[in-house]
Enzyme design. Structure first.
Site, PDB file in Angstrom:
ATOM      1  N   CYS A 256      -4.047 -21.396 -17.073  1.00 31.05           N
ATOM      2  CA  CYS A 256      -5.189 -21.903 -17.832  1.00 31.05           C
ATOM      3  C   CYS A 256      -6.127 -22.624 -16.877  1.00 31.05           C
ATOM      4  O   CYS A 256      -5.704 -23.474 -16.099  1.00 31.05           O
ATOM      5  CB  CYS A 256      -4.709 -22.853 -18.926  1.00 31.05           C
ATOM      6  SG  CYS A 256      -6.068 -23.793 -19.659  1.00 31.05           S
TER       7      CYS A 256
ATOM      8  N   THR B 261       0.847  -1.198   0.000  1.00 30.81           N
ATOM      9  CA  THR B 261       0.000   0.000   0.000  1.00 30.81           C
ATOM     10  C   THR B 261       0.882   1.247   0.000  1.00 30.81           C
ATOM     11  O   THR B 261       0.497   2.268  -0.553  1.00 30.81           O
ATOM     12  CB  THR B 261      -0.957   0.033   1.213  1.00 30.81           C
ATOM     13  OG1 THR B 261      -0.222  -0.268   2.390  1.00 30.81           O
ATOM     14  CG2 THR B 261      -2.082  -0.956   1.047  1.00 30.81           C
TER      15      THR B 261
ATOM     16  N   CYS C  71      -6.225 -26.719 -18.212  1.00 29.99           N
ATOM     17  CA  CYS C  71      -5.159 -27.701 -17.988  1.00 29.99           C
ATOM     18  C   CYS C  71      -4.117 -27.238 -16.965  1.00 29.99           C
ATOM     19  O   CYS C  71      -3.220 -27.979 -16.611  1.00 29.99           O
ATOM     20  CB  CYS C  71      -4.465 -28.030 -19.316  1.00 29.99           C
ATOM     21  SG  CYS C  71      -3.520 -26.654 -19.999  1.00 29.99           S
TER      22      CYS C  71
ATOM     23  N   ASP D 201       2.735  -8.647  -6.095  1.00 29.13           N
ATOM     24  CA  ASP D 201       3.153  -7.592  -7.018  1.00 29.13           C
ATOM     25  C   ASP D 201       4.587  -7.685  -7.522  1.00 29.13           C
ATOM     26  O   ASP D 201       5.006  -6.909  -8.376  1.00 29.13           O
ATOM     27  CB  ASP D 201       2.936  -6.224  -6.365  1.00 29.13           C
ATOM     28  CG  ASP D 201       3.518  -6.178  -4.950  1.00 29.13           C
ATOM     29  OD1 ASP D 201       4.671  -6.615  -4.768  1.00 29.13           O
ATOM     30  OD2 ASP D 201       2.821  -5.716  -4.037  1.00 29.13           O
TER      31      ASP D 201
ATOM     32  N   CYS E  92      -5.955 -20.850 -24.100  1.00 28.81           N
ATOM     33  CA  CYS E  92      -4.792 -21.726 -23.964  1.00 28.81           C
ATOM     34  C   CYS E  92      -4.450 -22.403 -25.298  1.00 28.81           C
ATOM     35  O   CYS E  92      -5.330 -22.909 -25.990  1.00 28.81           O
ATOM     36  CB  CYS E  92      -5.084 -22.776 -22.902  1.00 28.81           C
ATOM     37  SG  CYS E  92      -3.768 -23.984 -22.678  1.00 28.81           S
TER      38      CYS E  92
ATOM     39  N   SER F  92      -0.968  -7.673   9.157  1.00 25.02           N
ATOM     40  CA  SER F  92      -1.722  -7.733  10.411  1.00 25.02           C
ATOM     41  C   SER F  92      -1.856  -9.183  10.871  1.00 25.02           C
ATOM     42  O   SER F  92      -2.498  -9.463  11.874  1.00 25.02           O
ATOM     43  CB  SER F  92      -3.091  -7.089  10.231  1.00 25.02           C
ATOM     44  OG  SER F  92      -3.744  -7.677   9.132  1.00 25.02           O
TER      45      SER F  92
ATOM     46  N   HIS G  57       0.818 -16.236  -2.001  1.00 20.98           N
ATOM     47  CA  HIS G  57      -0.474 -16.010  -2.651  1.00 20.98           C
ATOM     48  C   HIS G  57      -0.354 -15.871  -4.168  1.00 20.98           C
ATOM     49  O   HIS G  57      -1.218 -15.301  -4.812  1.00 20.98           O
ATOM     50  CB  HIS G  57      -1.153 -14.770  -2.047  1.00 20.98           C
ATOM     51  CG  HIS G  57      -1.519 -14.956  -0.604  1.00 20.98           C
ATOM     52  ND1 HIS G  57      -1.675 -13.921   0.275  1.00 20.98           N
ATOM     53  CD2 HIS G  57      -1.734 -16.076   0.115  1.00 20.98           C
ATOM     54  CE1 HIS G  57      -1.981 -14.395   1.470  1.00 20.98           C
ATOM     55  NE2 HIS G  57      -2.021 -15.703   1.405  1.00 20.98           N
TER      56      HIS G  57
ATOM     57  N   GLN H  32       2.983 -12.255   1.291  1.00 25.87           N
ATOM     58  CA  GLN H  32       1.568 -12.447   0.967  1.00 25.87           C
ATOM     59  C   GLN H  32       1.201 -11.583  -0.242  1.00 25.87           C
ATOM     60  O   GLN H  32       0.077 -11.621  -0.707  1.00 25.87           O
ATOM     61  CB  GLN H  32       0.708 -12.018   2.165  1.00 25.87           C
ATOM     62  CG  GLN H  32       0.938 -12.849   3.423  1.00 25.87           C
ATOM     63  CD  GLN H  32       0.125 -12.329   4.606  1.00 25.87           C
ATOM     64  OE1 GLN H  32       0.398 -11.249   5.135  1.00 25.87           O
ATOM     65  NE2 GLN H  32      -0.872 -13.080   5.025  1.00 25.87           N
TER      66      GLN H  32
HETATM   67 ZN    ZN Z   1      -4.954 -25.257 -21.103  1.00 21.85          ZN
END
Ligand code: ZN
Length: 249
Positions: A123, A32, A126, A98, A148, A190, A115, A95
């Site tokens: 895709c 942030t 697959c 970016d 894909c 936090s 994350h 976490q």
């Molecule tokens: Zn695929």
């Protein structure tokens, strides 16, 4: 700045100087300060586009890419990269999605992204991974709904949405590193999202020192050896200034 804060900054610097393997755990509070919204919060821009709306999905991928190009690391990211240059950094567990730790100079292999990352799309058919940049290029070249190459499936950003489980490999590696560091510094989280927030608990259980730098309370504040309620950039810049002056003497 009060002298109490100065004292805590000095304590953190001292812990860093005396450590060999520092693990830094970062959350949304880091990003942030670079002007990035908290993507994963329920109702956030990126979570609310219906999967059947191909134009919106394409737009979202393009804006993601533009944003990735525009956003820059802030002083906290550079402070962490300095830990790496000093040979103190074991890894960053983040976490955030970016890629700003890497942009600030932390090597890719030292960043564990719990994350996922905006750098990749996946895709839905697959599971094949593509660089967001490549798919965005196709959109810019006029493909309204890129699919894909292998199975014709649709794409989704390779980030973990709110409520989805963490990727197994990353979670295991993060736990292993947390358990073997001698200092963990939590910055801008936090610690509200479990199981990610267990990492500092693992570190503490395994005998590491724990520093928490976050504006606002966390559930494990009482376990912290040093607790600083201050913005990530401001606190970490001062900490690293102090570390360098200690190492120079
Ligand atoms: Zn695929």
């Amino acid at each position: 700045m009060g002298s109490e804060l100065e004292e805590r900054i000095d304590e953190v610097a001292e812990l860093i100087v005396n450590s060999k393997r520092v693990v830094v755990f970062t959350g949304a509070g880091m990003s942030t300060e670079s002007g990035i919204p908290d993507f994963r919060s329920p109702g956030g821009t990126w979570t609310r586009v219906k999967p059947d709306d191909s134009k919106k999905r394409a737009w979202r991928m393009l804006s993601m890419l533009r944003m990735m190009e525009l956003v820059q690391p802030n002083p906290a990211h550079y402070a962490i990269a300095e830990l790496e240059k000093l040979g103190k950094l074991d890894c960053v567990i983040t976490q955030n999605v970016d890629g700003l730790h890497q942009k600030a100079g932390v090597p890719e292999e030292k960043v564990i992204e719990l994350h996922g990352s905006l750098k990749w799309v996946k895709c839905l058919g697959c599971g094949r991974r593509y660089a967001t940049e490549e798919i965005a290029r196709r959109i810019e070249q006029g493909v309204e709904e890129p699919t894909c190459d292998d199975c014709g499936g649709m794409f989704k950003s390779a980030t973990i949405s709110f409520g989805e489980p963490m990727p197994v490999k990353e979670a295991k590696e993060a736990e292993r590193r947390s358990r073997s560091c001698d200092l963990m510094i939590v910055i801008g989280s936090s610690l509200a999202v479990f199981p990610a927030a267990w990492m500092p608990v693992y570190a503490k259980e395994s005998g590491a020192k724990l520093v928490i730098i976050n504006v606002g309370d966390t559930p494990i504040d009482r376990h912290a050896d040093v607790r600083i309620s201050e913005s990530a950039g401001k606190a970490m810049s001062k900490v690293m200034e102090r570390v360098k002056s200690k190492l120079a003497t």
